[in-house]
Each structure stands twice: as structure tokens, then as C-alpha cells.
Design a protein around this motif. Structure first.
Motif, short mmCIF file in Angstrom:
data_model
loop_
_atom_site.label_atom_id
_atom_site.label_comp_id
_atom_site.label_asym_id
_atom_site.label_seq_id
_atom_site.Cartn_x
_atom_site.Cartn_y
_atom_site.Cartn_z
N TRP A 193 0.32 -1.19 0.30
CA TRP A 193 0.08 0.12 0.18
C TRP A 193 0.66 1.08 -0.17
O TRP A 193 1.03 2.19 -0.51
CB TRP A 193 -0.96 0.44 1.68
N ALA A 194 1.94 1.63 0.81
CA ALA A 194 3.15 2.19 0.33
C ALA A 194 3.51 2.70 -0.65
O ALA A 194 3.60 3.65 -0.85
CB ALA A 194 3.92 2.12 1.68
N GLN A 195 3.37 1.90 -1.20
CA GLN A 195 4.83 1.85 -2.40
C GLN A 195 3.26 2.71 -3.67
O GLN A 195 3.91 3.26 -4.04
CB GLN A 195 5.33 0.12 -2.84
N ALA A 196 2.61 1.88 -3.40
CA ALA A 196 1.27 2.76 -4.54
C ALA A 196 0.95 3.57 -4.00
O ALA A 196 0.57 4.44 -4.97
CB ALA A 196 0.05 1.03 -4.19
N ALA A 197 0.70 4.19 -2.13
CA ALA A 197 0.65 5.48 -2.28
C ALA A 197 1.44 6.51 -2.40
O ALA A 197 1.54 7.98 -1.63
CB ALA A 197 -0.02 6.05 -1.19
N GLY A 198 3.04 5.96 -2.14
CA GLY A 198 4.12 7.08 -2.49
C GLY A 198 4.33 7.37 -1.43
O GLY A 198 4.90 8.42 -1.18
N THR A 199 4.23 6.34 -0.05
CA THR A 199 4.95 6.88 1.27
C THR A 199 5.44 5.81 2.04
O THR A 199 6.13 4.52 1.30
CB THR A 199 3.24 6.69 2.44
N ILE A 200 5.08 5.67 3.03
CA ILE A 200 6.12 4.24 4.04
C ILE A 200 5.06 3.91 4.67
O ILE A 200 4.08 4.14 5.00
CB ILE A 200 7.30 4.79 4.70
N ALA A 201 5.44 1.78 5.41
CA ALA A 201 4.22 1.67 5.55
C ALA A 201 4.08 2.01 6.47
O ALA A 201 2.92 2.12 7.07
CB ALA A 201 5.52 -0.09 6.32
N TYR A 202 4.75 2.94 7.58
CA TYR A 202 4.23 3.44 9.30
C TYR A 202 3.13 4.54 8.89
O TYR A 202 2.15 4.47 9.37
CB TYR A 202 5.86 3.71 9.87
N GLU A 203 3.08 5.24 7.46
CA GLU A 203 1.71 5.74 8.05
C GLU A 203 1.12 5.79 7.04
O GLU A 203 -0.19 5.73 7.62
CB GLU A 203 2.20 6.63 6.85
N ILE A 204 0.79 4.27 6.59
CA ILE A 204 -0.14 3.07 6.13
C ILE A 204 -1.10 2.62 7.56
O ILE A 204 -2.23 2.73 8.09
CB ILE A 204 0.18 2.42 5.03
N VAL A 205 -0.04 2.64 9.05
CA VAL A 205 -0.96 1.72 9.88
C VAL A 205 -1.15 2.26 11.09
O VAL A 205 -2.15 2.19 11.31
CB VAL A 205 0.44 0.48 10.00
N THR A 206 -0.43 3.12 10.18
CA THR A 206 -0.40 4.23 12.10
C THR A 206 -1.66 5.35 11.56
O THR A 206 -2.48 6.74 11.73
CB THR A 206 0.18 5.46 12.66
N ARG A 207 -2.56 5.42 10.18
CA ARG A 207 -3.31 5.74 9.63
C ARG A 207 -4.84 6.21 9.54
O ARG A 207 -5.81 6.49 9.45
CB ARG A 207 -2.73 7.31 8.23
N ILE A 208 -5.33 5.07 10.19
CA ILE A 208 -6.66 4.37 9.92
C ILE A 208 -6.85 4.80 11.33
O ILE A 208 -6.20 4.39 12.31
CB ILE A 208 -5.95 2.20 10.20
N GLY A 209 -7.83 5.47 10.98
CA GLY A 209 -9.02 6.15 12.01
C GLY A 209 -9.34 5.07 13.48
O GLY A 209 -9.28 4.34 13.03
N THR A 210 -9.86 6.08 14.55
CA THR A 210 -10.35 5.13 15.98
C THR A 210 -11.89 4.69 15.11
O THR A 210 -12.36 3.90 16.47
CB THR A 210 -10.53 5.71 17.06
N ARG A 211 -12.19 4.78 14.38
CA ARG A 211 -13.93 4.64 14.37
C ARG A 211 -13.79 3.32 13.67
O ARG A 211 -14.88 2.59 13.34
CB ARG A 211 -14.27 5.76 13.68
N VAL A 212 -12.19 2.73 12.96
CA VAL A 212 -12.00 0.89 12.49
C VAL A 212 -12.58 -0.05 13.65
O VAL A 212 -11.50 0.61 14.35
CB VAL A 212 -11.29 1.00 11.94
N PRO A 213 -13.12 -0.66 13.52
CA PRO A 213 -12.47 -1.82 15.05
C PRO A 213 -11.49 -2.20 14.65
O PRO A 213 -10.97 -2.80 12.72
CB PRO A 213 -14.25 -2.71 14.54
N ARG A 214 -10.55 -2.62 15.18
CA ARG A 214 -9.35 -3.89 15.64
C ARG A 214 -9.91 -4.88 15.62
O ARG A 214 -10.50 -5.42 16.51
CB ARG A 214 -8.51 -3.06 16.00
#
Length: 67
Positions: free
Chosen positions: A30-51
Motif C-alpha cells: 500500500w505504501a509503495q502504491a501511495a508513495g509513502t512508507i508502511a508506517y504511514e499506512i498503519v498509523t493513519r487508520i482512524g479510531t472508527r475502524v474496529p480492530r
């Protein structure tokens, strides 16, 4: 998530990323597709999304606390 017109039944499992051993995309994919790093992908998921932790509760979390 765009499913391209597919309409899965309510309650179907949706895996957005994982370890990749079953063919699911990884956070790095996902990070490669979005032009960012994996840390950004996993930490940007909001709290409304159940884990849902499939291998037990993560360290420091209490069952049922919404994380």
C-alpha cells in the motif's frame, strides 16, 4: 474500498493488509502504491475502524476496550 461492482454479503471478511502469506497486500505494498512508507499506512487508520486481532490481544490492550 472499491470492489468493482461486487456486492459481498454483509459481515464478509475484508482484509486490507496483512503479512502477505495468503496473497493479501502488505502495508508496504500500500505504501509503495501511495508513495509513502508502511508506517504511514498503519498509523493513519482512524479510531472508527474496529480492530480485530486474529492471534490474540496485543500487548498492553484489554479485551473489549475497542482497540
Amino acid at each position: 474500498v472499491d470492489l468493482g461492482g461486487d456486492e459481498p454479503p454483509v459481515g464478509s471478511e475484508a482484509v486490507l493488509f496483512g503479512p502477505g502469506d495468503r496473497g493479501e497486500p502488505t502495508a508496504e505494498d500500500w505504501a509503495q502504491a501511495a508513495g509513502t512508507i508502511a508506517y504511514e499506512i498503519v498509523t493513519r487508520i482512524g479510531t472508527r475502524v474496529p480492530r480485530v486481532y486474529v492471534n490474540g490481544e496485543p500487548s498492553g490492550q484489554e479485551p473489549g476496550d475497542g482497540n
